[in-house]
Design an enzyme around this catalytic site. Structure first.
Site, PDB file in Angstrom:
ATOM      1  CB  SER A 100      -0.904   0.004   1.223  1.00 14.51           C
ATOM      2  OG  SER A 100      -0.134   0.205   2.402  1.00 14.51           O
ATOM      3  CG  ASP A 112      -6.444  -8.029   1.355  1.00 13.75           C
ATOM      4  OD1 ASP A 112      -5.200  -7.955   1.357  1.00 13.75           O
ATOM      5  OD2 ASP A 112      -7.145  -7.795   2.358  1.00 13.75           O
ATOM      6  CG  ASN A 172      -6.027   0.106 -10.148  1.00 10.77           C
ATOM      7  OD1 ASN A 172      -5.435  -0.259  -9.138  1.00 10.77           O
ATOM      8  ND2 ASN A 172      -5.464   0.880 -11.056  1.00 10.77           N
TER       9      ASN A 172
END
Length: 367
Positions: free
Chosen positions: A200, A253, A277
């Site tokens: 992230s 995830d 995405n």
């Protein structure tokens, strides 16, 4: 609650059915997530990276998949891939969100605390002889040990790792989740054997991207800004999808599940990241593991077939197209996924009017 004998029997059956060349291996524990806002809990849901990853892969991957996870006898949910029952209780996280803004939702940073952790997954929990086309190491509470990751690397042709399972730390007093530099962990020396490392934006400063990209592809998810791909010779941004955020839990995830599904289908890496995405954006619109409607999933499969035809499920080594260039149809693919998202949003709106979705969540997801 779950039966230990039943889970062991099912796990043996999964090994027999799914541990075949060309399949996928997913390793990481399920957990219980409790969400708080301004004091009292507002939601209790199934958690764990494996639950979000499987939610996408089960819908899209033509490969057989083997899931290795542990829970306690207190595990409160029905899942399609039954985990092994361990002696310790199920991993439990508490997530504290700030006050809701006037328009609702869970916007803002969360404070995540580990209340308890289930037993780790050891190398002996993995198959003895099977070989897999790909593997995912998706730990959330330190359950994947360095020796376990080595075993995953031995079993799988390409391995994708979520860095959170490597660099998370847990305060010994209150369990607050922190991060440590990847270089200081027992995983750093394994980077040259890893195919993809997902992080992230908050985790990225702890992994030294400029160093790690020399050995493996690094993908940094950036929420509403999409993601950025780094490899030895270049880097690239991949566009986001607009979404109204309700709960950010599991978005990364779901991204990883979508990304792997795209690679399985034979997409280039940027196109697969676009699919990641897409599923990440759908996940933030729901609390807990999202429910994807059949019409939307069918539309996504149609878009994939337009790009690559049918995936070669008989191949033992050629299905992943490790190409860092955007395809000629990248923009068209993006538009097709936007249309698929409209189907998902339309069905969610219809369910909210009828109360169907709320009833299902109450009956199936309440611990």
């Amino acid at each position: 609650m779950v039966s230990e004998d039943g889970l062991h029997e099912d796990r043996h059956h999964q090994h027999h059915q799914n541990a075949t060349p060309g399949g996928g291996l997913v390793v990481g524990n399920y957990c219980h997530d409790v969400l708080f806002r301004d004091g009292p809990p507002v939601s209790q849901t199934l958690g764990g990276a494996a639950s979000f990853v499987s939610n996408v892969l089960d819908a899209l991957s033509p490969f057989p998949l083997l899931y290795i996870a542990k829970v306690g006898a207190d595990f409160a949910y029905h899942v399609p891939h039954l985990p092994r029952v361990a002696s310790a209780p199920t991993t439990l996280f508490h997530a504290q969100f700030p006050s809701a803004p006037s328009n609702g939702g869970y916007h803002g940073d969360r404070i995540l605390r580990l209340v308890r952790a289930c037993d780790p997954i050891s190398p002996s929990d993995l198959p003895d002889e099977a070989r897999f086309e790909f593997g995912l190491a998706v730990g959330v509470a330190g359950e994947i040990l360095p020796e376990t990751l080595i075993r995953i690397l031995d079993l799988c042709r390409v391995v994708l790792v979520d860095v959170q399972g490597m660099i998370r730390s847990f305060d010994p007093i209150d369990g607050t989740v922190g991060l440590v530099p990847l270089r200081s962990t027992g995983f750093f020396h394994l980077l040259p054997r890893i195919g993809f490392l997902k992080a992230s934006a908050e985790e990225a400063p702890f992994i030294d991207i400029q160093e790690v990209r020399k050995w493996c592809c690094v993908i940094v998810t950036q929420g509403k800004d999409g993601c950025r791909i780094y490899w030895k010779d270049g880097e690239m941004d991949v566009s986001p999808f607009q979404a109204e955020e309700v709960d950010p839990t599991g978005a990364g995830d779901s991204f990883l599940g979508g990304f792997v599904a795209g690679l399985v289908w034979g997409l280039t890496i940027p196109d697969a990241a676009l699919l990641g995405n897409f599923f990440g954006s759908l996940t933030v619109t729901q609390v807990g593991v999202p429910k994807f409607n059949d019409r939307m999933l069918q539309r996504v499969k149609e878009e994939l077939r337009r790009r690559v035809g049918q995936p070669d499920v008989g191949s033992s080594g050629s299905s992943f197209l490790l190409d860092f260039g955007k395809s000629d149809t990248h923009q068209i693919f993006q538009k097709g996924l936007v249309e698929a998202a409209k189907l998902a949003n339309a069905d969610c709106h219809a369910n909210s009017l009828t109360g169907k979705d709320d009833d299902e969540k109450h009956s199936n997801n309440k611990p």
